[in-house]
Scaffold this motif. Structure first.
Motif, PDB file in Angstrom:
ATOM      1  N   LEU A 105     -17.127 -38.792 -19.100  1.00  0.00           N
ATOM      2  CA  LEU A 105     -16.400 -39.599 -18.120  1.00  0.00           C
ATOM      3  C   LEU A 105     -17.010 -40.998 -18.123  1.00  0.00           C
ATOM      4  O   LEU A 105     -18.191 -41.164 -17.777  1.00  0.00           O
ATOM      5  CB  LEU A 105     -16.500 -38.960 -16.735  1.00  0.00           C
ATOM      6  N   VAL A 106     -16.228 -42.000 -18.538  1.00  0.00           N
ATOM      7  CA  VAL A 106     -16.767 -43.349 -18.707  1.00  0.00           C
ATOM      8  C   VAL A 106     -15.943 -44.348 -17.905  1.00  0.00           C
ATOM      9  O   VAL A 106     -14.798 -44.093 -17.537  1.00  0.00           O
ATOM     10  CB  VAL A 106     -16.805 -43.756 -20.199  1.00  0.00           C
ATOM     11  N   GLY A 107     -16.531 -45.485 -17.659  1.00  0.00           N
ATOM     12  CA  GLY A 107     -15.897 -46.552 -16.883  1.00  0.00           C
ATOM     13  C   GLY A 107     -16.978 -47.451 -16.334  1.00  0.00           C
ATOM     14  O   GLY A 107     -18.163 -47.085 -16.295  1.00  0.00           O
ATOM     15  N   ARG A 108     -16.603 -48.623 -15.875  1.00  0.00           N
ATOM     16  CA  ARG A 108     -17.593 -49.563 -15.360  1.00  0.00           C
ATOM     17  C   ARG A 108     -18.221 -49.036 -14.078  1.00  0.00           C
ATOM     18  O   ARG A 108     -17.655 -48.187 -13.398  1.00  0.00           O
ATOM     19  CB  ARG A 108     -16.941 -50.923 -15.110  1.00  0.00           C
ATOM     20  N   ASN A 109     -19.382 -49.575 -13.760  1.00  0.00           N
ATOM     21  CA  ASN A 109     -20.025 -49.203 -12.502  1.00  0.00           C
ATOM     22  C   ASN A 109     -19.085 -49.498 -11.336  1.00  0.00           C
ATOM     23  O   ASN A 109     -18.497 -50.579 -11.265  1.00  0.00           O
ATOM     24  CB  ASN A 109     -21.330 -49.990 -12.321  1.00  0.00           C
ATOM     25  N   GLY A 110     -18.945 -48.528 -10.435  1.00  0.00           N
ATOM     26  CA  GLY A 110     -18.067 -48.698  -9.294  1.00  0.00           C
ATOM     27  C   GLY A 110     -16.635 -48.294  -9.547  1.00  0.00           C
ATOM     28  O   GLY A 110     -15.789 -48.393  -8.646  1.00  0.00           O
ATOM     29  N   ALA A 111     -16.333 -47.824 -10.771  1.00  0.00           N
ATOM     30  CA  ALA A 111     -14.947 -47.457 -11.093  1.00  0.00           C
ATOM     31  C   ALA A 111     -14.525 -46.160 -10.413  1.00  0.00           C
ATOM     32  O   ALA A 111     -13.328 -45.918 -10.242  1.00  0.00           O
ATOM     33  CB  ALA A 111     -14.772 -47.327 -12.605  1.00  0.00           C
ATOM     34  N   GLY A 112     -15.493 -45.316 -10.032  1.00  0.00           N
ATOM     35  CA  GLY A 112     -15.143 -44.078  -9.344  1.00  0.00           C
ATOM     36  C   GLY A 112     -15.557 -42.811 -10.066  1.00  0.00           C
ATOM     37  O   GLY A 112     -15.070 -41.716  -9.742  1.00  0.00           O
ATOM     38  N   LYS A 113     -16.477 -42.912 -11.033  1.00  0.00           N
ATOM     39  CA  LYS A 113     -16.878 -41.734 -11.813  1.00  0.00           C
ATOM     40  C   LYS A 113     -17.547 -40.686 -10.926  1.00  0.00           C
ATOM     41  O   LYS A 113     -17.163 -39.507 -10.929  1.00  0.00           O
ATOM     42  CB  LYS A 113     -17.819 -42.158 -12.949  1.00  0.00           C
TER      43      LYS A 113
END
Length: 654
Positions: free
Chosen positions: A32-40
């Motif tokens: 599960l990837v995404g920028r910090n704060g994206a909701g992971k």
């Protein structure tokens, strides 16, 4: 299967997921990837039931057992083994049922409880718990040590072991590598490869994601997009999409040009036999994913150093360690004889507790050597990122106040205007109100970025980086790798981020067994070294029982026949290995001569000879080091061949 259908999730006024949908099949291994704060982490909270969707449906099979790592710091005097063993909730429940049956004197219930405990693996549960603890880097003597006697990082390792101990159909791991060194990381990858359930993992360690995942879920703009493949494959697929879209074409061109400069620069330098293939692969990957890297909204560069002394420093018969309160010396590494040259990129490898940080701290002048000599080149300027560097930041001060104080201390910054300082901080994403925000309100990643900004301001020519990526997201790690690649000075790097080590380092030092020595190989070779060492330790601790077809069982009953077979095997081995041993002896003589010459040259350089002689000795030292590396590779190949022949000619295989 696990499914999300048109899920909406809000945290306060922020919408983290908006009409998000995805399906995960049993047994899939998902990053599960995404920028910090994206909701992971919030998505993990949905699956765990600690958060509830604001719209849509989250469906999880009712029979699935879920395991995750508790994020709180355990405070208990319970022994480490018992703490981890309690993670097997089914076993704990069955033991409670057995105790209840015994109190009631119910013979049938007692028998059933014993049968269920057997099915649940009660017979080897203690051994399994201890194997997890040892695999994550603890020593055998610590198995019964109280949990609250360990430091925070080690207690979080116990939380991880407790989660792995729990029988599960769905395992959620949120940044499991944060508190692990490379040795424990390699072990965890091996363990997860054997895990039979469904795995969802959040990590900023791209090589870890590549090793353990086969599907990637990307959170962006409050939507979930599923990609087949691990993180590197996701990156390539996403790059292809961005090439097609070209929505931010003009903004990307400048950054792509910077990437191309990096690629062109290092293609010419990827010539060292041990590292060439790894570096070429790294360059090929960058060429493929340039649009993804260019899309990142954060890049930075190190300022050119004012000077580049060569050698940077020389360590002669050095002993590094600490001093107790009573002044008694506590050595950690001994007999260190190494030279650090201008432009070198050195990765420092070794297990936790072997002395990597002690070595770096002493070079950084944070510790004094216990004995021996540390000779610094004239004009040496050190930029030091310590593991605890974030704690050194003044919590109530702002980034602007930190930089203003630093500028006053440096001659180059005395005339800097506030706007200049703000512009500089803006290049590290501390713009506007962020520059005036107290540090204690910032995330770990933002604090790490501020420390990097302060180091870059100082224009060092030697960078000492001790686990700089612990709090950095993937985009910032990539920016750091790019900046280090363009840095003209010398880098010494301690990190469990193998992608960063591969991207930056050409040479490796191994800190082990109380010493420091060059490691002649790349990271793949080091991982094999770690796995082989772990296998040997397991074999020594748990000798296999003799099987019916083992040498002990099949050896002739007649002792004379056994001796005859042994003698034949020895003669056969001697004939086959004689030419190899002759060459091995010649290689060892050559290595001894080269080592002696290398020591002489390093001592000469440490004594600061005339400039002309420094250049001549430096070139010769480089040639000697390369020749020594070639000899060591040949010595290793010959030794392995002799060892393999010895195995093949044992009497049992005759």
């Amino acid at each position: 299967m696990l499914s999300l259908k048109n899920v909406t999730l809000r945290r306060g006024t922020k919408v983290l997921l908006d009409g998000a949908s995805c399906t995960i099949q049993p047994g899939e291994r998902v990053g599960l990837v995404g920028r910090n704060g994206a909701g992971k982490s919030s998505l993990f909270g949905l699956l765990q039931g600690t958060l509830h969707e604001d719209g849509g449906d989250v469906a999880l099979p009712a029979q699935w057992r879920l395991a995750s790592v508790a994020q709180d710091m355990p405070e208990t005097d319970e022994p480490a083994t018992a703490f981890v063993l309690a993670g097997d909730t089914r076993l704990a429940s069955l033991r409670g049922r057995l105790a209840q049956a015994e109190r009631a004197g119910d013979g049938m219930a007692i028998a059933q409880a014993h049968a269920d405990l057997q099915d649940a693996g009660a017979h080897d549960a203690n051994a399994r718990a201890q194997a997890l603890i040892l695999g994550l880097g603890f020593q055998a003597a610590q198995l019964q040590q109280a949990v609250d006697s360990f430091s925070g990082g080690w207690r979080m390792r116990l939380q991880l072991a407790r989660a792995l101990m729990c029988p599960s159909d769905l395992l959620l791991l949120d940044e499991p590598t944060n508190h692990l060194d490379l040795d424990a990381l390699v072990w965890l990858e091996s363990w997860l490869a054997r895990y039979g359930g469904t795995l969802l993992v959040i990590s900023h360690d791209r090589e870890f994601l590549d090793a353990v995942t086969r599907v990637t879920l990307h959170i962006e703009h409050a939507r979930l997009t599923r990609y087949s493949g691990n993180y590197s494959q996701f990156e390539e697929q996403r790059a292809e999409q961005l090439v097609l879209q070209q929505a931010a074409f003009e903004r990307q061109q400048e950054k792509i040009a910077h990437l191309q400069h990096f690629i062109d620069r290092f293609k010419a330098k990827a010539t060292k036999a041990r590292q060439a293939q790894s570096r070429v692969k790294q360059i090929e990957r960058m060429e493929k994913v340039a649009p993804v890297l260019a899309e990142a909204d954060f890049t930075f560069a190190f300022r050119p150093p004012a000077s580049l002394p060569n050698p940077m420093l020389a360590l002669s018969d050095a002993v590094f360690g600490y001093r107790a309160d009573d002044g008694r010396a506590i050595p950690v590494v001994r007999g260190v004889n190494q030279t650090v040259l201008a432009g070198q990129r050195i990765g420092i490898l070794g297990a936790n507790g072997q002395g990597k940080s002690t070595l770096v701290k002493t070079i950084a002048r944070a510790l004094a050597p216990l004995s021996g000599k540390v000779t610094e080149g004239k004009g040496l300027s050190i930029g030091y990122f310590a593991q605890q560097e974030l704690d050194v930041l003044r919590p109530l001060d702002t980034p602007l106040e930190h930089l203003t104080a630093l500028a006053r201390e440096t001659a180059t910054g005395q005339d800097a205007r506030e706007q200049d300082l703000r512009n500089y901080l803006g290049s590290f994403n501390f713009s506007g109100d962020m520059a005036a925000q107290p540090v204690d309100s910032m995330s770990g990643g933002e604090k790490a970025r501020l420390v990097l900004a302060l180091i870059v301001w100082q224009r060092p020519n030697l960078l000492l980086l001790d686990e700089p990526t612990n709090h950095l997201d993937l985009a910032t790690r990539e920016a750091l790798a790019m900046a280090l690649g363009d840095f003209d000075g010398t880098v010494m790097l301690v990190s469990h981020d193998r992608h960063l080590l591969r991207a930056v380092c050409d040479d490796f030092w191994l800190v082990a067994d109380g010493g420091v020595r060059p490691f002649d190989g790349d990271l793949d070779a080091y991982q094999r070294y770690l796995l082989d060492a772990a296998r040997r330790l397991r074999e020594e601790a748990r000798p296999a029982p003799a099987r019916a077809d083992s040498p002990a069982a099949s050896a002739p009953a007649d002792p004379r026949a056994a001796r005859r077979l042994t003698a034949q095997a020895r003669q056969q081995l001697a004939e086959q290995t004689r030419p190899m041993k002759r060459e091995l002896a010649q290689v060892e003589q050559r290595m001894a001569a080269l080592e002696a010459e290398k020591t002489t040259l390093e001592s000469e350089l440490a004594a600061s000879p005339a400039p002309a002689r420094i250049a001549e000795a430096g070139k010769r030292l480089k040639a000697v080091s390369d020749a020594l590396a070639g000899c060591e590779e040949r010595w290793l190949a010959l030794s392995e061949a002799i060892e393999q022949l010895a195995k093949e000619t044992e009497p049992s295989s005759a």
